[in-house]
Write a protein that holds these residues in place. Structure first.
Motif, PDB file in Angstrom:
ATOM      1  N   LEU A   1      15.229  41.631  40.433  1.00 30.70           N
ATOM      2  CA  LEU A   1      15.462  41.683  41.877  1.00 30.70           C
ATOM      3  C   LEU A   1      15.039  40.361  42.512  1.00 30.70           C
TER       4      LEU A   1
ATOM      5  N   THR B   1      13.599  41.604  47.940  1.00 33.26           N
ATOM      6  CA  THR B   1      13.918  42.954  47.489  1.00 33.26           C
ATOM      7  C   THR B   1      12.745  43.543  46.705  1.00 33.26           C
ATOM      8  N   ARG B   2      12.098  42.716  45.906  1.00 33.52           N
ATOM      9  CA  ARG B   2      10.917  43.199  45.169  1.00 33.52           C
ATOM     10  C   ARG B   2       9.823  43.627  46.137  1.00 33.52           C
TER      11      ARG B   2
END
Lengths: 217, 217
Positions: A76, A80-81
């Motif tokens: 990712l 997003t992480r």
């Protein structure tokens, strides 16, 4: 460091550390012999994080594993992480229900996102647990007959946006990408009781001030 | 109304209502025969409140009984009843600990109350669960090595004060004293998931905005 030192420095008993290793909550150490492994500062940080999630955050072992997995998924991109890790955090389950109150909650929340200028697709498409919790809690308020329309919710949305700026500043102050992901998880969970307990203390203050003000206390 | 209608209107099964009556979570109805009792709108409201505390708030039956008892204790003045009811609400237990982190937490929180202009005696003498939760959560942050000094906590204290004004306005909008006490309990518990889920959605928004802004998303 060896397991004994990891236990000493983290304050977590060796039996618990072995359990976390078996459950995949802690990455394995570097094996140095048939019976011994070597651990580093990364293990220490992860161990403290897992301990904080479970003990302070009240997160289950299964949910903590999911959070840790999301935080470690380097396929990712970075933002997003950050999001995946905090969105994987579970919430108290709310009762399901599809009634007039649930419908009113959907309308109120849709209106709220519009007023705040938040992207409804971001919230809904991700089917985030936070979004479902919001709908369920607003529906519970509606069932009890308490005000919970868009206008009532708006001040709560505004302070949430304000807090998020403070939160993100703290997270992004961590120097490494991994540190930021870990901080996002830790600060999301650990600042929840901070925020809720401050709100209750603020209730007592505000109530006392009004009582002094109107002379009926 | 009879038990069957109370069940129908509240959506709570009759067996659960009987359990709440036995456990003292619901005041007994007015007995009209050897086997039947009559219930009124007050029972309906209380039943919805208890249900919300237990199902949405995740409060235990024992804790709900304590909250209800505090709310009903008319020997207390009105503002104390408001406070007693919400302060009786339990929090996730945090690990005890008396170390350098606990000491740092005490200092940070003492400094925070001073900066906010809150009365430390009000918070401490009452030995409120909220105050203990605050100390424990800040100590957990300190143990993980995250920033949690007075200056870091200050923005959270300020938004808590802001939310408390909104909360109290909602509570005092209820026309009766009993209604206000009930609203204080219900809104404290039910707005917690609202606030926390809004904060998580705000994180996603804020993170996405910064990712768009700096072009690294």
């Amino acid at each position: 460091m060896r397991l004994a030192e990891l236990s000493e420095r983290s304050g977590v008993p060796t039996a618990t550390i072995k359990y976390y290793l078996r459950e995949g909550l802690l990455q394995p150490g570097r094996r140095v012999s048939a019976t011994q492994a070597e651990y580093d500062e990364g293990h220490l940080r992860r161990l403290r994080l897992v301990r904080a999630l479970i003990q302070v955050g009240g997160v289950t072992v299964a949910a903590a594993r999911e959070v840790v997995a999301a935080a470690e998924d380097v396929s990712l991109d970075h933002h997003t992480r950050l999001g995946a890790a905090t969105w994987a955090l579970p919430r108290v389950p709310a009762p399901a229900g599809d009634d007039a109150a649930a419908e009113a909650a959907r309308e109120a929340v849709t209106g709220l996102l519009a007023r705040l200028g938040w992207d409804p697709e971001r919230a809904e498409i991700a089917a985030s647990p936070a979004y479902r919790t919001l709908l369920d809690s607003v529906a519970a308020l509606a069932r009890l007959g308490y005000p919970c329309g868009t206008e009532t919710l708006l001040p709560y949305g505004r302070v949430a946006a304000e807090i998020a700026v403070t939160d993100l500043d703290l997270v992004l102050a961590e120097p490494t990408a991994d540190g930021q992901v870990e901080a996002a998880v830790a600060l999301t969970v650990l600042y929840e009781p901070v925020l809720l307990s401050l709100r209750r203390l603020a209730h007592a203050e505000e109530s006392a001030r009004r009582a002094e003000g109107d002379g009926t206390g």
